[in-house]
Every structure is written in structure tokens, then in C-alpha cells.
Design a protein around this motif. Sequence first.
Motif, PDB file in Angstrom:
ATOM      1  N   PHE A   1       0.824  -1.212   0.000  1.00 13.82           N
ATOM      2  CA  PHE A   1       0.000   0.000   0.000  1.00 13.82           C
ATOM      3  C   PHE A   1       0.860   1.265   0.000  1.00 13.82           C
ATOM      4  O   PHE A   1       0.485   2.273  -0.603  1.00 13.82           O
ATOM      5  N   SER A   2       1.997   1.221   0.660  1.00 16.85           N
ATOM      6  CA  SER A   2       2.886   2.386   0.661  1.00 16.85           C
ATOM      7  C   SER A   2       3.420   2.663  -0.736  1.00 16.85           C
ATOM      8  O   SER A   2       3.450   3.816  -1.181  1.00 16.85           O
ATOM      9  N   VAL A   3       3.840   1.608  -1.439  1.00 17.31           N
ATOM     10  CA  VAL A   3       4.358   1.777  -2.798  1.00 17.31           C
ATOM     11  C   VAL A   3       3.254   2.308  -3.719  1.00 17.31           C
ATOM     12  O   VAL A   3       3.494   3.218  -4.523  1.00 17.31           O
TER      13      VAL A   3
ATOM     14  N   TYR B   1       1.191   6.788  -6.668  1.00 17.15           N
ATOM     15  CA  TYR B   1       0.091   7.674  -7.061  1.00 17.15           C
ATOM     16  C   TYR B   1       0.496   9.134  -6.888  1.00 17.15           C
ATOM     17  O   TYR B   1       0.269   9.959  -7.779  1.00 17.15           O
ATOM     18  N   LEU B   2       1.076   9.449  -5.745  1.00 24.12           N
ATOM     19  CA  LEU B   2       1.466  10.841  -5.486  1.00 24.12           C
ATOM     20  C   LEU B   2       2.528  11.336  -6.464  1.00 24.12           C
ATOM     21  O   LEU B   2       2.502  12.499  -6.887  1.00 24.12           O
TER      22      LEU B   2
ATOM     23  N   ILE C   1       0.763  10.098 -10.726  1.00 24.04           N
ATOM     24  CA  ILE C   1      -0.604  10.337 -11.206  1.00 24.04           C
ATOM     25  C   ILE C   1      -1.198  11.634 -10.672  1.00 24.04           C
ATOM     26  O   ILE C   1      -1.862  12.360 -11.401  1.00 24.04           O
ATOM     27  N   PHE C   2      -0.972  11.952  -9.419  1.00 21.18           N
ATOM     28  CA  PHE C   2      -1.583  13.130  -8.808  1.00 21.18           C
ATOM     29  C   PHE C   2      -1.133  14.397  -9.523  1.00 21.18           C
ATOM     30  O   PHE C   2       0.048  14.655  -9.685  1.00 21.18           O
ATOM     31  N   SER C   3      -2.088  15.205  -9.974  1.00 26.73           N
ATOM     32  CA  SER C   3      -1.713  16.440 -10.671  1.00 26.73           C
ATOM     33  C   SER C   3      -2.483  17.658 -10.162  1.00 26.73           C
ATOM     34  O   SER C   3      -1.990  18.760 -10.211  1.00 26.73           O
TER      35      SER C   3
END
Length: 154
Positions: A108-110, A115-116, A119-121
Motif C-alpha cells: 500500500f505504501s508503494v 500515485y502521489l 498520477i496526482f496532478s
Amino acid sequence: MKSITNLSKEKALNRQEVLKKLNGRTLMIYFVLLNKIKIGVRELQRHLDLSSPSVARYHLEKLTDLKLVENRNGVYYLIKKADLPVLTSWILIGRRLLPKVLFAAVFFSVLFIGYLIFIFSFWGKDSLFVFLFGGLITLYTWWDVWVHYQNKPI
């Protein structure tokens, strides 16, 4: 012929005896046998870096008395798995006893960090949900790892 209640009492007593005697170094040796199925005294001594073969033999004989292990010409074989709650949440890798939830925490950490980073924008309703859910599940799994280490059986 024994009655069903006598058999269940005998089984419960046997489980209590196993719970009482299967701890510390004996439990670690039992974990090794769960992974290897069979092992000799000297191999066990080298694997766990025990002080002498007699220490390894003592703990193996303790497991034999509990009817979990059988001695066949100096090689000890696992013949029965103990019904212990502590065994379900730990795994032995080499000489390290690790909680199984550690793998979920790393996973879950990976995912969350990936994601951060990739993907996160921008902040939006969807990203806020993923951020909160990912953060909470990551924190919870690492907290569970910490609790497992606090209650480590060995």
C-alpha cells in the motif's frame, strides 16, 4: 471407547499444553520446521546460530514430546501443525520473524507513493478521496505492523 466429550477435553488439554510449552527458542525452531519440514540437529544449530547441538536437540525433543515432530534416525520431521493463533500472523524468512501484514504495508505504501509521484496532478473530489483513502490505509497497515512487533511471540 472414549466418549466425544472426553476426546474434546483431551484435545483442549493438549492444545493448552502446546500453548504453554511452545514459546521462545522452541517456537523459533518450530517456525524453522514449518518452513523446512525436516532438519537435522547440526543443520538447525548452524541455521539459527545456536551455541551447541545439544541446545538444538533439547528443543527438538521438546517438540517431539508435544507430538509435533518425529525423530527418524537423527532427522526431525514435522508431522503435525499446531493450532496456535500466533502462527497465523507471522512468517519466518531466514532468521527473521516477520508479520504478514508487513507485506501489505509495503504494498500500500508503494501504491500510495506511486500515485502521489506519477498520477496526482491537481486537487479535485476524486484525488481527495484517493489521497485520504490511500493515506489512511497506509497508516493503518504500518500501525498494525508496529502492534505486531510490540506483541512479538519470540
